[in-house]
Write a protein that holds these residues in place. Structure first.
Motif: not given
Ligand code: MG
Ligand code: NAD
Length: 389
Positions: A125, A150-152, A218, A222
């Protein structure tokens, strides 16, 4: 035909989760090149198991040690240094590049993949945070496909119409676990140790992102990442704390509908999604057991205890070099915290001080970015020395 995969940062947490998927799908994927920095044992292990055509080592001591221990029978070519990464990423046979190096060190290889028009599976990221405009422009110009893991952001991609924000979307809702110190008071936060900060309640991750999760930096990074990936401004991104990490993010639509992506907190899910997209493959993750999920809860982030989130919003509003300064300061402050030099709450303090010293010039080139990144790190060091424990 098997897809030839480049895995940047193969020895890290995301790297190892990616290898787990390649291991489960040898019929679909072949490891063309892997990179590692210091972890010699893991590099030797992956060369033995996956037999990539190339291994690139970016740290001199580890390279020397690997040369000495290189198996005579190995078919893998051993290379040293960043230039080798840039050259190999761009090779014609490469189908997809998994960008899983941590920090600003991931920028040049990710940019090289964008220039070469590759499919980029992006975990790093920080490259979008510091060079979002340059990276997105390079990807567009060369028809590189950028898929976030990135999971989001992977969740947002899955919940958006065709993976893009259009007029039907009113906002993006990034979920945050709140990290290991969600319920700590300000007094308690002053005392926390690196070991406590690295013990995330739901995810197992590298040290730097674990500390970033504990400070909520983080989520700030993000937020900036989401702005570049989905072409929205920071006001269109909400952050909601969801301690169970089951909903990985949500999209709010103008008609009042909200779409969410759910799953176990296991990085193999977004990685498998991006690798196989637009198909789906098994990831090896545990299926969600809805009878076991006691409850899903939500709360607003506490900006007083976690000021890094405010700094990230501010940096994105300031634009230009502000995210470069914030990211550089944060990388140095987190490293100092992990070394026992800096107290936990001083990470935010250093970040705020460095961000306050950014100039107003726009971001124009990679060389300017690198110069300013070094300058911001030097300023961060002055503050770290002043605050040192
Ligand atoms: Mg994440
Ligand atoms: P990690 O610390 O476990 O691994 C980092 C990798 O980068 C290692 O392979 C290391 O060898 C390599 N590396 C470190 N310094 C380097 C340098 N100077 N030059 C070249 N290579 C270097 O980190 P991670 O948790 O796997 O995270 C990797 C990236 O993915 C980060 O940008 C992180 O924010 C992002 N990410 C991670 C997760 C997760 O679950 N771990 C989730 C979402 C996003």
């Amino acid at each position: 035909m098997k897809q030839q995969i480049v895995l940047l940062g193969a020895t890290g947490s995301v790297g190892q989760s990616t290898l787990s998927i390649l291991r489960d799908h040898p019929d679909r994927y072949s490891l063309f090149m892997a990179s590692g920095h210091k972890n010699v044992e893991q590099m030797l292990a992956l060369v033995t198991e996956f037999k990539p055509q190339h291994l690139v080592v970016t740290e001199a001591q580890a390279y020397k040690s690997l040369q000495q221990r290189w198996p005579a029978s190995s078919q893998t070519q051993l290379h040293f240094g960043e230039q080798a990464l840039l050259d190999l990423v761009a090779m014609a046979e490469v189908d997809a590049v998994v960008a899983a190096i941590v920090g600003a060190a991931g920028l040049l290889p990710t940019l090289a993949a964008a220039k070469a028009g590759k499919k980029i599976i992006l975990a790093n990221k920080e490259s979008l945070v510091i060079a979002g405009e340059l990276l997105m422009a390079e990807a567009r110009r060369n028809h590189a496909l950028l898929l976030p893991i990135d999971s989001e952001h992977n969740a947002l991609f899955q919940c958006l119409p065709q993976g893009k924000v259009d007029l039907s979307v009113s906002s993006l809702l990034l979920t945050a676990s709140g990290g290991p110190f969600r319920e700590h008071s300000l007094e308690q936060l002053v005392q926390v140790t690196p070991a406590q900060a690295c013990k995330h309640p739901n995810w197992s991750m590298g040290q730097k992102i674990s500390v970033d999760s504990a400070t909520l930096m983080n989520k700030g990074l993000e937020l900036i990442e989401a702005c570049w990936l989905f072409d929205v401004n920071a006001d269109q991104v909400e952050v909601v704390v969801h301690p169970q990490s089951i909903i990985h993010s949500m999209v709010r639509y103008v008609d009042g509908s909200v779409l969410a992506q759910l799953g176990s907190p296991d990085m193999r899910i977004p990685i498998a999604h991006a690798l196989a997209w637009p198909e789906r493959i098994a990831s090896g993750a545990q299926p969600l057991d809805f009878h076991q999920l006691a409850s899903l809860t939500f709360e607003p982030p506490d900006l007083e205890r976690f000021p890094c989130l405010v700094l990230a919003r501010e940096a994105q509003h300031l634009a230009g070099l502000a995210p470069v300064y914030l990211n550089a300061a944060n990388e140095e402050a987190v490293a100092a915290f992990l070394n026992g030099q800096l107290a936990f709450m001083d990470i935010a303090g250093v970040n705020a001080k460095v961000l306050a010293q950014v100039g107003v010039e726009p971001l124009e080139s990679v060389s300017q970015l690198q110069h300013e990144d070094q300058r911001a790190r030097a300023i961060a060091h002055q503050h770290i020395q002043r605050l040192a424990l």
